[in-house]
Every structure is written in structure tokens, then in C-alpha cells.
Scaffold this active site. Structure first.
Site, PDB file in Angstrom:
ATOM      1  N   ASN A  30     -23.472  -2.100 -23.409  1.00  0.00           N
ATOM      2  CA  ASN A  30     -23.427  -3.407 -24.049  1.00  0.00           C
ATOM      3  C   ASN A  30     -21.983  -3.866 -24.172  1.00  0.00           C
ATOM      4  O   ASN A  30     -21.059  -3.043 -24.209  1.00  0.00           O
ATOM      5  CB  ASN A  30     -24.120  -3.400 -25.424  1.00  0.00           C
ATOM      6  CG  ASN A  30     -24.111  -2.037 -26.086  1.00  0.00           C
ATOM      7  OD1 ASN A  30     -23.096  -1.629 -26.649  1.00  0.00           O
ATOM      8  ND2 ASN A  30     -25.230  -1.319 -25.999  1.00  0.00           N
ATOM      9  N   SER A  45     -30.482  -7.468 -25.005  1.00  0.00           N
ATOM     10  CA  SER A  45     -31.161  -6.183 -24.876  1.00  0.00           C
ATOM     11  C   SER A  45     -32.040  -6.183 -23.629  1.00  0.00           C
ATOM     12  O   SER A  45     -32.604  -7.213 -23.247  1.00  0.00           O
ATOM     13  CB  SER A  45     -32.025  -5.941 -26.115  1.00  0.00           C
ATOM     14  OG  SER A  45     -32.641  -4.682 -26.071  1.00  0.00           O
ATOM     15  N   GLU A  76     -27.653  -2.147 -29.972  1.00  0.00           N
ATOM     16  CA  GLU A  76     -26.504  -1.492 -30.602  1.00  0.00           C
ATOM     17  C   GLU A  76     -25.536  -2.516 -31.216  1.00  0.00           C
ATOM     18  O   GLU A  76     -24.363  -2.222 -31.430  1.00  0.00           O
ATOM     19  CB  GLU A  76     -25.761  -0.622 -29.586  1.00  0.00           C
ATOM     20  CG  GLU A  76     -26.591   0.497 -28.988  1.00  0.00           C
ATOM     21  CD  GLU A  76     -26.986   1.583 -29.986  1.00  0.00           C
ATOM     22  OE1 GLU A  76     -26.652   1.453 -31.179  1.00  0.00           O
ATOM     23  OE2 GLU A  76     -27.641   2.546 -29.559  1.00  0.00           O
TER      24      GLU A  76
END
Length: 219
Positions: A30, A45, A76
Site C-alpha cells: 500500500n 484495498s 492497513e
């Protein structure tokens, strides 16, 4: 608006680099950037970092509330937001699963030996966090002790995380972590290396300003 469009394009470029260099596969990793207005743009995501488009980016505030975008932010995102809250000078965070770094994270092997001048100058020690269950509050809590005094960490049994004053700085730091982990593993296989002395490391750090000047425009 031009700033935001450029920011989202830059996130996609870094995502493709992470994918092309084998630092992520499938939907791994990410990326986030804090805009000048204090909002955070983060990757969605469940999307490959090599196949993202700017319209996929998600905007949140520092508490994680989604402000724009039609996808869910990275699972996250709490880890990213914690770094921004603790470090007002940080403008970008990159997380990936580079093979050598991740192997060190699995073995709980921090990158702390003073083997490389470049690491002493630009990165410093890279510690390993405690294991944290993915996508839970444990992850930011495991990283938090290291945010103030480091630029990157290895996430136990997970991967690597780096942050910096802009997106390219954060990406560069993650790449240095991976290259360092690769070299350290080769050194370990050969039988161990010879560290720079503490004095040599201090002398290198004293030259930081000199190298920063060379990296800027010549006047």
C-alpha cells in the site's frame, strides 16, 4: 486540483515500480501521500499496485474517515495514519513485501550492522517490529515505537515499511532497505563482514550536508 491529480498519478507510477521490481505481487502493499491540505490519499484495498489508475485512489482524513473515492482504503490505512500523526514532517508512506527484506523480517533479523556507508548516511538502523495481526490496531502499535527515530522498519512475518518527506524519498528508502537486506544476506553467507567503526560512521554523518548540497541544483 492539479496538485491532487499529479499526486494520484505519482502514486500509480510508484505502484508500477513496486510491481515491476518484484517488491509486491497480486494485491500486496500500500502507498499513501499526505497532500498540502492535510488529507491523505491512499491506495485502494484489493487492487494490484501494478494495475492501479488515478481514479481508484481514496482520500481520508487523519482519523481514517473516507472523504472521497468509491473504493475502500487499504486495510492497513491505520498504520499509515499513525505515522502521519506522529511525524508532521512525513508526507508519504510505502509498504511492500520485497523478498530479501521480508526474509529478514521473518527471521527477526534487524539491519543494524554498519556495513554500508550509504546506509549509515541515508537510512540508519532498520529494526524489526513485534508480530502484529494484519489489518488490526496491533499493526500501528507495533510500528509506533520506531517512528520518531527511524525512517523504515521490517514488519515481523510481513514485509517492509518506509516513510519520508515525499513519495520518492519514501520509495527510495524502501528500495535501500531491500538492497541492504540482500547485501547483508550475502555477507552472512560468506561468513560475516567487517563493520565501519563508530568514528567512521560519525564522520560519514557529519558529511550529510555536503551530499544534500550535491543533490540540489547547482548555483
Amino acid at each position: 486540483m492539479d496538485e491532487i491529480n499529479a499526486l494520484k498519478e505519482e502514486i500509480c507510477r510508484v505502484g508500477r515500480l513496486l510491481y515491476d521490481r518484484g517488491y509486491v505481487v497480486s494485491n500486496d502493499g500500500n502507498i499513501s501521500v499526505r497532500s498540502s491540505e492535510g488529507r491523505v490519499w491512499i491506495t485502494p484495498s484489493g487492487v494490484s499496485k501494478g494495475r492501479m489508475t488515478p481514479d481508484m485512489m481514496v482520500c481520508t482524513d487523519l482519523d481514517g474517515h473516507v472523504l472521497s473515492g468509491d473504493r475502500y482504503p487499504s486495510s492497513e490505512n491505520k498504520m499509515h495514519l499513525m505515522v502521519y500523526r506522529k511525524r508532521p514532517d512525513v508526507r508519504a508512506v510505502v509498504h511492500a513485501h520485497p523478498p530479501y527484506s521480508t526474509a529478514c523480517a521473518i527471521c527477526r533479523r534487524p539491519l543494524k550492522e554498519r556495513y554500508l556507508a550509504e546506509m549509515v548516511l541515508g537510512l540508519g538502523e532498520v529494526p524489526v517490529t513485534e508480530f502484529a495481526m494484519l489489518s488490526t490496531d496491533q499493526v500501528p502499535r507495533s510500528v509506533e515505537p520506531f517512528v520518531a527515530d527511524h525512517s523504515a522498519v521490517l514488519l515481523a512475518n510481513h514485509g517492509a515499511l518506509a516513510w519520508g518527506p515525499d513519495l520518492w524519498a519514501a520509495f527510495d528508502r524502501l528500495e535501500v532497505v531491500e538492497q541492504t537486506a540482500r547485501i547483508y544476506q550475502l555477507v552472512d553467507q560468506i561468513g560475516g563482514g567487517v563493520e565501519l567503526t563508530q568514528k567512521q560512521a560519525e564522520d560519514l554523518r557529519a558529511r550529510t550536508g555536503f551530499y544534500q548540497k550535491l543533490a540540489g541544483p547547482r548555483s
